[in-house]
Structure formats: structure tokens, C-alpha cells
Motif scaffolding. Structure first.
Motif, PDB file in Angstrom:
ATOM      1  N   GLU A 140       0.637  -1.182   0.143  1.00  0.00           N
ATOM      2  CA  GLU A 140      -0.078  -0.042  -0.006  1.00  0.00           C
ATOM      3  C   GLU A 140       0.745   1.241   0.154  1.00  0.00           C
ATOM      4  N   THR A 141       2.198   1.284   0.756  1.00  0.00           N
ATOM      5  CA  THR A 141       2.947   2.534   0.605  1.00  0.00           C
ATOM      6  C   THR A 141       3.442   2.606  -0.523  1.00  0.00           C
TER       7      THR A 141
ATOM      8  N   ARG B 147       0.848   3.963  -2.915  1.00  0.00           N
ATOM      9  CA  ARG B 147       0.633   5.308  -2.719  1.00  0.00           C
ATOM     10  C   ARG B 147       1.519   6.339  -3.267  1.00  0.00           C
ATOM     11  N   LYS B 148       2.666   6.008  -3.073  1.00  0.00           N
ATOM     12  CA  LYS B 148       3.892   6.651  -3.553  1.00  0.00           C
ATOM     13  C   LYS B 148       3.996   6.768  -5.241  1.00  0.00           C
TER      14      LYS B 148
ATOM     15  N   VAL C   8       1.103   6.487  -6.758  1.00  0.00           N
ATOM     16  CA  VAL C   8      -0.265   7.314  -7.202  1.00  0.00           C
ATOM     17  C   VAL C   8       0.110   8.740  -7.196  1.00  0.00           C
TER      18      VAL C   8
END
Length: 140
Positions: free
Chosen positions: A71-72, A75-76, A78
């Protein structure tokens, strides 16, 4: 103990080690891949045979309040993609403005070319050579 029960026990033990920050066989990432490696089972054991344990693992990860490594990373990515999209959008707007300007110049040159051709097709056209203007640097 059956193979499936032993597998489930190994997965639960691996879950505990990863969640307490004491991995023995993996990098300790909060992912199914790391959990499978830590438990010594193929990844598809978690994605096909023991979905409940995979879901339990992710639920515990979520309870901790920390996003998973995946997820991290996503997110980066994105954020980076949104920045690239904004940059592309600004560049596209500039290109559209440039195209409109170039279309106007082409139209003007087409008109001037037509006028020049019409003029040159008249009998005995008078053509004058204009002096070339050189621009010189200005000094303060």
C-alpha cells in the motif's frame, strides 16, 4: 497432524513473528509474499487454500494502523503518477495553444503567398528588392 493443519500452524506462527517484528526467514514485510516465505509455504497456500488466514493477517496489519508495504509503495506511485499527469496536462495545454498560433501563421502566409503569386502573374510586375535590416545589439 495433517499437512493442512501443520501448514496452518506454520502460517499462524509466521504471522506472529512478522507482526512482532521477529521474522526468521523473510524480510518481515507486511505482505502475503513475506508471510508465505516466513511460513515456508507457497504463496498460493495463502491465496487459494487458506484465504481466511490471509484475510486475518491483513486485518491484523490494518489494526496496527500501519499501511502494508504494498500500500505504501502504491500510494507513492499514485502521487508520482498524479504529478506526471499534471505536468502532461500543462504541456498539452501549451501545445494546443502553440498549434492555434501556428495555424494562424500558416493562414497568414498562405494569403500573402497567394497575393504574391497573383502579383507576379500580372504583366510586367515591378519587383523591388528591399534593403536587409540587420539588428545590432543595443548597448546600455
Amino acid at each position: 497432524m495433517s499437512g493442512a493443519a501443520d501448514e496452518r500452524d506454520r502460517i499462524r506462527a509466521a504471522m506472529d513473528r512478522i507482526l512482532t517484528g521477529r521474522p526468521e526467514r523473510s524480510n518481515g514485510a507486511l505482505t502475503v509474499v513475506a508471510l508465505a516465505l516466513e511460513a515456508g509455504v507457497p504463496r498460493n497456500a495463502l491465496t487459494q487454500r487458506h484465504l481466511d488466514l490471509k484475510n486475518e493477517f491483513y486485518a491484523k496489519v490494518k489494526e496496527r494502523g500501519h499501511p502494508t508495504d504494498v500500500e505504501t509503495r502504491l500510494r507513492k506511485q499514485v502521487v508520482r503518477l498524479k504529478e506526471l499527469r499534471q505536468k502532461d496536462k500543462a504541456e498539452l495545454e501549451q501545445l494546443r495553444a502553440d498549434v492555434q498560433g501556428l495555424v494562424r501563421v500558416v493562414n497568414q502566409l498562405t494569403v500573402e503567398n497567394r497575393q504574391l503569386r497573383d502579383f507576379m502573374s500580372t504583366p510586367d510586375p515591378v519587383v523591388r528588392v528591399l534593403p536587409v535590416q540587420h539588428t545590432r545589439p543595443q548597448h546600455d
